[in-house]
Design a protein around this motif. Sequence first.
Motif, PDB file in Angstrom:
ATOM      1  N   MET A 253     -10.785  -1.143   0.485  1.00  0.00           N
ATOM      2  CA  MET A 253     -10.565  -1.230   1.939  1.00  0.00           C
ATOM      3  C   MET A 253     -11.904  -1.443   2.642  1.00  0.00           C
TER       4      MET A 253
ATOM      5  N   MET B 228      -9.448   2.193  -4.403  1.00  0.00           N
ATOM      6  CA  MET B 228      -8.689   1.615  -3.284  1.00  0.00           C
ATOM      7  C   MET B 228      -9.438   1.802  -1.959  1.00  0.00           C
ATOM      8  N   ALA B 229     -10.018   2.963  -1.755  1.00  0.00           N
ATOM      9  CA  ALA B 229     -10.796   3.203  -0.531  1.00  0.00           C
ATOM     10  C   ALA B 229     -11.983   2.242  -0.494  1.00  0.00           C
TER      11      ALA B 229
ATOM     12  N   PRO C 140      -1.260   7.128 -10.421  1.00  0.00           N
ATOM     13  CA  PRO C 140      -2.679   7.064 -10.044  1.00  0.00           C
ATOM     14  C   PRO C 140      -3.164   8.394  -9.478  1.00  0.00           C
ATOM     15  N   GLY C 141      -4.469   8.660  -9.648  1.00  0.00           N
ATOM     16  CA  GLY C 141      -5.064   9.889  -9.140  1.00  0.00           C
ATOM     17  C   GLY C 141      -6.280   9.571  -8.296  1.00  0.00           C
TER      18      GLY C 141
ATOM     19  N   ALA D 272      -7.599   6.163  -6.258  1.00  0.00           N
ATOM     20  CA  ALA D 272      -7.685   6.255  -4.793  1.00  0.00           C
ATOM     21  C   ALA D 272      -9.103   5.897  -4.329  1.00  0.00           C
TER      22      ALA D 272
ATOM     23  N   MET E   2       0.848  -1.214   0.000  1.00  0.00           N
ATOM     24  CA  MET E   2       0.000   0.000   0.000  1.00  0.00           C
ATOM     25  C   MET E   2       0.873   1.250   0.000  1.00  0.00           C
ATOM     26  N   ASN E   3       2.023   1.172   0.698  1.00  0.00           N
ATOM     27  CA  ASN E   3       2.900   2.339   0.784  1.00  0.00           C
ATOM     28  C   ASN E   3       3.399   2.760  -0.599  1.00  0.00           C
TER      29      ASN E   3
ATOM     30  N   PHE F 260       1.789   2.306  -3.491  1.00  0.00           N
ATOM     31  CA  PHE F 260       0.666   2.957  -4.177  1.00  0.00           C
ATOM     32  C   PHE F 260       0.533   4.404  -3.716  1.00  0.00           C
ATOM     33  N   ILE F 261       0.657   4.622  -2.406  1.00  0.00           N
ATOM     34  CA  ILE F 261       0.479   5.982  -1.863  1.00  0.00           C
ATOM     35  C   ILE F 261       1.627   6.893  -2.290  1.00  0.00           C
ATOM     36  N   GLU F 262       2.827   6.339  -2.408  1.00  0.00           N
ATOM     37  CA  GLU F 262       3.957   7.144  -2.928  1.00  0.00           C
ATOM     38  C   GLU F 262       3.698   7.548  -4.379  1.00  0.00           C
TER      39      GLU F 262
ATOM     40  N   LEU G 165     -10.009  -3.602  -6.853  1.00  0.00           N
ATOM     41  CA  LEU G 165      -8.554  -3.550  -7.065  1.00  0.00           C
ATOM     42  C   LEU G 165      -8.237  -3.514  -8.565  1.00  0.00           C
TER      43      LEU G 165
ATOM     44  N   LEU H 174       0.835   7.898  -5.732  1.00  0.00           N
ATOM     45  CA  LEU H 174      -0.255   8.875  -5.677  1.00  0.00           C
ATOM     46  C   LEU H 174       0.331  10.269  -5.459  1.00  0.00           C
ATOM     47  N   ALA H 175       1.323  10.360  -4.578  1.00  0.00           N
ATOM     48  CA  ALA H 175       1.911  11.649  -4.193  1.00  0.00           C
ATOM     49  C   ALA H 175       2.830  12.221  -5.265  1.00  0.00           C
ATOM     50  N   SER H 176       3.257  11.386  -6.223  1.00  0.00           N
ATOM     51  CA  SER H 176       4.212  11.861  -7.226  1.00  0.00           C
ATOM     52  C   SER H 176       3.549  12.843  -8.183  1.00  0.00           C
TER      53      SER H 176
END
Lengths: 155, 155
Positions: B27, B23-24, B15-16, B20, B1-2, B4-6, B60, B8-10
């Motif tokens: 979860m 993914m939410a 991914p946007g 997200a 997951m980390n 994917f989140i990295e 997913l 996201l932050a790029s």
Amino acid sequence: MNKFIEDLASSRPTPGGGAAAAMAGAMAAGLVEMTAKLTEQTKRIEQIKQSGAELRKRLLELAEEDCQAFEAVMAAYKNKTGKKEALEWAMRVPEETMRICQEVEKLAQEMVETGNKNAISDAKSAVYLAQAAQKSAQENVEINKIALTKLKNNE
Amino acid sequence: MNKFIEDLASSRPTPGGGAAAAMAGAMAAGLVEMTAKLTEQTKRIEQIKQSGAELRKRLLELAEEDCQAFEAVMAAYKNKTGKKEALEWAMRVPEETMRICQEVEKLAQEMVETGNKNAISDAKSAVYLAQAAQKSAQENVEINKIALTKLKNNE
């Protein structure tokens, strides 16, 4: 992320809603950073980018800490010792998640208003995810608060 | 997951928010499964567990498809061909994410009402995350709908 979500779906109680809340908050912080990077760079946008990165990192730590704290609660109930300290820890983690996600929500709102309009759906998604993270974390604060009150009444 | 989140932050646009959102939702579906596994097994709880697993897997896939569709949009604008088809694809993905997350929300609500009370904070977290996922996906449907309308008006 797929591994985390599989663990979430398993019958083991960790990771649970508290960790999922922190992860949703981390996704929101990541989207804040991305929209800031896609926006014309000013001093304020630079600040938002940095804050987003710091909050994201802290939220990823909190997702792990939430699991550790809940495992400590289960161990304390099993061993009949240290329940109060474990429950207090399990309450502090989602409390911090809530506070941090409130900051993330404010930054996301600022990106909705001042960020690159082509990325406005990303900034709005960050707002919604940060709000859901706060509400989820709040549920986890409450459930531990109730357990703490029960414990004190039985003392 | 980390990871994917990295991503996201790029500064890369994928991914946007659409990914997200999926993914939410995944979860939330995972939390539905977990709470069902922690609840006394009945025929209905068994169904919820299975539906949760199916919806999680589809979400997913949708997270990945959302990236592919948006990359197709960017390529179409760059090459000045296939814009309409690419935008339609980029709209279909978050539309399906919305529909599926609506189902996840219903199952989560059912777990809040009938599930193991010790896991109620997890079931409530699933409700909030599924709601945020729907709202985020909706933003991504809208932004592509606007782009499609613009394209048709310029034809």
